[in-house]
Design an enzyme around this catalytic site. Structure first.
Site, short mmCIF file in Angstrom:
data_model
loop_
_atom_site.label_atom_id
_atom_site.label_comp_id
_atom_site.label_asym_id
_atom_site.label_seq_id
_atom_site.Cartn_x
_atom_site.Cartn_y
_atom_site.Cartn_z
CB VAL A 13 27.34 -53.17 32.45
CG1 VAL A 13 26.71 -52.61 33.71
CG2 VAL A 13 26.44 -53.02 31.25
N GLY A 15 32.30 -52.15 29.87
CA GLY A 15 33.69 -51.76 30.04
C GLY A 15 34.41 -52.66 31.03
NE ARG A 44 24.89 -42.15 27.14
CZ ARG A 44 25.26 -40.91 27.46
NH1 ARG A 44 25.22 -40.53 28.72
NH2 ARG A 44 25.66 -40.06 26.53
CB THR A 109 40.67 -40.87 36.37
OG1 THR A 109 40.86 -41.75 35.25
CG2 THR A 109 40.72 -41.67 37.66
CB SER A 132 42.13 -40.90 41.37
OG SER A 132 43.04 -40.97 42.46
CG ASN A 133 43.85 -46.68 42.93
OD1 ASN A 133 43.46 -47.62 43.60
ND2 ASN A 133 44.77 -46.81 41.98
CG HIS A 164 47.57 -47.19 34.17
ND1 HIS A 164 48.33 -46.22 34.77
CD2 HIS A 164 46.67 -47.61 35.10
CE1 HIS A 164 47.91 -46.04 36.01
NE2 HIS A 164 46.91 -46.88 36.24
CG HIS A 165 44.96 -50.74 30.21
ND1 HIS A 165 44.16 -50.06 29.32
CD2 HIS A 165 44.43 -50.52 31.45
CE1 HIS A 165 43.18 -49.46 29.97
NE2 HIS A 165 43.31 -49.72 31.27
CE LYS A 168 44.74 -44.34 33.81
NZ LYS A 168 43.32 -44.43 34.20
#
Length: 282
Positions: A13, A15, A44, A109, A132-133, A164-165, A168
């Site tokens: 939560v 993330g 976690r 992923t 995956s999406n 992607h950012h 990732k």
């Protein structure tokens, strides 16, 4: 359908996606006709926030749901778990769901083949939506890719470009690998030229088969949410299919739609195309 709202447990939560999903449940429940509610908020990696009300995390009123790292303490508080974390952690959550007869939506992923086998085996006992999406747009593109490849794949050079950012973890992205596999399977069906790619499992793709080279080009930069382009370059023309995600909310909506669809009772392994009933398209 039960009159009781479906209770969702959200992992990771703190993330990007975990926080987005919690926000989506709490602030946009009308999209789901108030048929889903937040049942548990799990972390976690940030145990220092355990005990904090999940509402504080998303800058809203207190929800009466404390963030926890103790799964046993909340196992009776949810019906479906939604997980966007990391492969090893996801597998731990999956095993917990199997042991407690809870269905799960997995958007993580970067899984290896051992992980995927564990997921497949678990699907004989519980319902799993694994994708995956969770974007509807990407699901539509994936459906189109198979058809397009069957028509022009054997006369085109095919490449996938994904951006992607810069935080990732997995390269290439899970979505680009899924797209690659769709194209490979379509090429296999028309007996095209040989494909060479170190990402493909040699036990799955026979060396005797013939495929074209399909390259994945990965870019990690800035705060890009996610962009995927598939390029078919043939004699005198090229076709580009692009999807650009500008807001993670689309993935949260898709994941919650998946959670509502799999519900408490379905058993098996599903993906976003099953939820959208895309087998009837094209």
């Amino acid at each position: 359908m039960s009159d009781t709202p479906l209770r969702i447990a959200v992992t990771g939560v703190t993330g990007r996606m975990g926080k987005e999903i919690v926000t989506c449940i709490v602030k946009e429940e009308k999209q789901f006709s108030q048929e889903i509610v937040l049942g548990a908020a799990i972390t976690r990696l940030n145990t220092n926030i355990c005990g904090m009300d999940a509402g504080i995390l998303i800058n809203t009123d207190a929800l009466g749901i404390e963030i926890t790292d103790n799964l046993e303490s909340i196992k009776d508080n949810f019906d479906v778990l939604v997980d966007f974390t990391a492969p090893d952690i996801s597998i731990e959550y999956l095993k917990f769901c199997v042991n407690n007869n809870k269905n799960i939506v997995i958007g993580t992923t970067g899984f290896n083949q051992i992980h995927k086998n564990i997921i497949l085996n678990a699907s004989h006992k519980i319902g799993i939506v694994f994708s995956s999406n969770f974007s509807i747009g990407v699901a539509l593109i994936s459906k189109l890719l198979h058809k397009i490849t069957q028509v022009i794949g054997n006369t085109s050079d095919i490449s996938i470009i994904e951006t992607h950012h810069n935080r990732k973890r997995d390269i290439p992205s899970g979505t680009s690998l899924t797209m690659q596999n769709i194209i490979v399977n379509a090429l296999r069906s028309i007996h095209s030229n040989r494909i060479i790619d170190s990402n493909l499992d040699s036990t799955t793709y026979s060396p005797a088969s013939s495929y074209k080279d399909i390259l994945i080009h990965s870019i990690r930069a800035g705060d890009v949410v996610g962009e995927h382009t598939v390029l078919f370059a043939g004699p005198g023309e090229r076709l580009e299919i692009t999807h650009k995600a500008s807001d993670r909310l689309i993935f949260a909506h898709g994941a919650l739609r998946a959670a509502f669809w799999v519900g408490r009772d379905k058993i098996g392994l599903f993906d976003i195309s099953d939820i959208l009933e895309m087998d009837t398209l094209l």
